[in-house]
Design an enzyme around this catalytic site. Structure first.
Site, mmCIF file in Angstrom:
data_model
loop_
_atom_site.group_PDB
_atom_site.id
_atom_site.type_symbol
_atom_site.label_atom_id
_atom_site.label_comp_id
_atom_site.label_asym_id
_atom_site.label_seq_id
_atom_site.Cartn_x
_atom_site.Cartn_y
_atom_site.Cartn_z
ATOM 1 N N GLU A 40 0.828 -1.209 0.000
ATOM 2 C CA GLU A 40 0.000 0.000 0.000
ATOM 3 C C GLU A 40 0.863 1.259 0.000
ATOM 4 O O GLU A 40 0.538 2.246 -0.646
ATOM 5 C CB GLU A 40 -0.965 0.016 1.193
ATOM 6 C CG GLU A 40 -2.120 -0.969 1.061
ATOM 7 C CD GLU A 40 -3.042 -0.680 -0.121
ATOM 8 O OE1 GLU A 40 -3.056 0.451 -0.636
ATOM 9 O OE2 GLU A 40 -3.735 -1.624 -0.555
ATOM 10 N N TYR A 123 -6.335 6.707 4.160
ATOM 11 C CA TYR A 123 -6.570 5.662 3.154
ATOM 12 C C TYR A 123 -5.792 4.388 3.506
ATOM 13 O O TYR A 123 -6.353 3.285 3.527
ATOM 14 C CB TYR A 123 -6.180 6.154 1.742
ATOM 15 C CG TYR A 123 -6.122 4.985 0.806
ATOM 16 C CD1 TYR A 123 -7.297 4.418 0.332
ATOM 17 C CD2 TYR A 123 -4.906 4.368 0.481
ATOM 18 C CE1 TYR A 123 -7.281 3.284 -0.458
ATOM 19 C CE2 TYR A 123 -4.871 3.240 -0.308
ATOM 20 C CZ TYR A 123 -6.063 2.707 -0.774
ATOM 21 O OH TYR A 123 -6.037 1.580 -1.536
ATOM 22 N N ASP A 141 -9.966 5.301 -2.324
ATOM 23 C CA ASP A 141 -8.978 5.939 -3.197
ATOM 24 C C ASP A 141 -9.702 6.433 -4.457
ATOM 25 O O ASP A 141 -10.939 6.397 -4.523
ATOM 26 C CB ASP A 141 -7.838 4.961 -3.523
ATOM 27 C CG ASP A 141 -8.315 3.776 -4.354
ATOM 28 O OD1 ASP A 141 -9.546 3.661 -4.593
ATOM 29 O OD2 ASP A 141 -7.472 2.972 -4.770
#
Ligand code: SF4
Length: 354
Positions: A40, A123, A141
């Site tokens: 990520e 996020y 996102d």
């Protein structure tokens, strides 16, 4: 369609079409929080295709959070070289050290716990909490913003629409499989609900998708206005019939909210006089004016609609160009979010139950 049915359709699609990604656990496998987190961080501002080879090399060199934390920083920077944005690499290293020093080598398993670590924003915390720990978290996102704003025809402009989009994601979360749900939404946005020419025919949400029904997919998500126009005002008329139907009409195919459904409204003008609204009502009835108007921001102007309600007996026919639709079928109508706010204000709908 209930939120549970929508989630089930998406998960069934994901089970057949999930992307095989190097950082993704295979179906039935327990995800490794370290691998999920590292991927990520790498994927922030970098595409999946660009990240893949770096990710493989990085994992071969630092297979565990301990290995990463104990590595000299030059070595981490060297392994990162090519991915750009070196502050991410510095944060990655600092985060690995914090996990070793403060969490005995285990990543916190909640969004709040994750957010307290270096380099982890809203996020990433949502994504890692959902994917690695199956927490009911929203990871919103750009892909997810696009899918959700199309599914619900959210015409509030970004970035202001983000809290609403997040709320919608949370309302759809299934009881279990939060991690798969988050990844399924990402995959749907990346492979089907693309910015241009979305493959709606292959989409598990083609039936409920409001933008698809109206043919306005590519106009979502709406972007923030460059320069706000003057406030416009108008009246919206929520007319219900005794048999549980509501009066609707379809907007012209071209122009703002083209082809979408709405309750009848007046014109929206900067100089609209609400005192004369009765003249714009679809039928001459005793209308009740609701105290609190509905406010909405379009990309080029803000709008304030005053809501009027009335009720008619069962034999009443819809005026020309309008139709009575059973309230139970409201979710099948391509109502933009402005109109959902209007019917919600009239007490006929709750966004929490969709
Ligand atoms: S139906 Fe089309 S626009 Fe709607 S969510 Fe699916 S791919 Fe996106």
């Amino acid at each position: 369609m209930t939120p549970e049915a929508r989630a089930a359709d998406l998960l069934a699609w994901y089970d057949r079409h999930r992307r095989a990604l190097p950082w993704r656990a295979k179906a039935g496998e327990q995800p490794d929080p370290y691998r999920v987190w590292a991927s990520e961080i790498m994927l922030q501002q970098t595409t999946v295709t660009a990240v893949k080879p770096y990710y493989e090399r990085f994992m071969a060199r630092f297979p565990t959070v301990r290995a990463l934390a104990e590595a000299p920083s030059e070595e981490v920077m060297q392994a990162w070289a090519g991915l750009g944005y070196y502050s991410r690499a510095r944060n990655l290293h600092a985060c690995a050290k914090a996990v070793m020093e403060n969490h005995r080598g285990r990543f916190p398993d909640t969004e709040d716990g994750l957010r307290a670590l270096p380099g982890i924003g809203a996020y990433t915390a949502g994504a890692v909490a959902a994917i690695a720990f199956d927490r009911p978290a929203a990871a919103v996102d750009g892909n997810v913003e696009r899918v959700m704003s199309r599914l619900f025809a959210i015409d509030d402009a970004l970035p202001g629409a983000r809290p609403l989009i997040r709320e919608r994601v949370l309302a759809l979360l299934p009881q279990d499989r939060s991690g798969d749900f988050a990844q399924a939404l990402m995959d749907l946005g990346a492979t089907i609900c693309t910015p241009r020419n979305p493959a709606c025919g292959l989409c598990p949400w083609r039936e409920p998708c409001r933008a698809r029904i109206a043919g306005t997919q590519e106009s979502f998500p709406r972007k923030a206005p460059k320069k706000a126009g003057a406030m416009r005002y108008g009246a919206a008329f929520v007319l219900t019939r005794q048999d549980g139907a509501i009066l609707l009409r379809t907007r012209p195919a071209k122009g703002l909210l083209g082809g979408m459904a709405e309750v009848p409204t007046s014109e929206w003008r900067a100089d609209y006089e609400i005192d004369g609204a009765a003249q714009d009502a679809p039928l001459p009835l005793s209308w009740t004016q609701l105290a609190e108007p509905v406010r909405h921001v379009f990309t080029h102007f803000p709008l304030e609609l005053t809501v009027f309600t009335a009720r008619v007996p069962e034999p009443t026919k819809a005026p020309a160009g309008m139709r009575f639709t059973p309230l139970a079928n409201l979710s099948a109508e391509p109502l933009p979010s402005l109109m959902l706010k209007v019917v919600e204000r009239a007490g006929l709908y709750s966004s929490k139950t969709r």
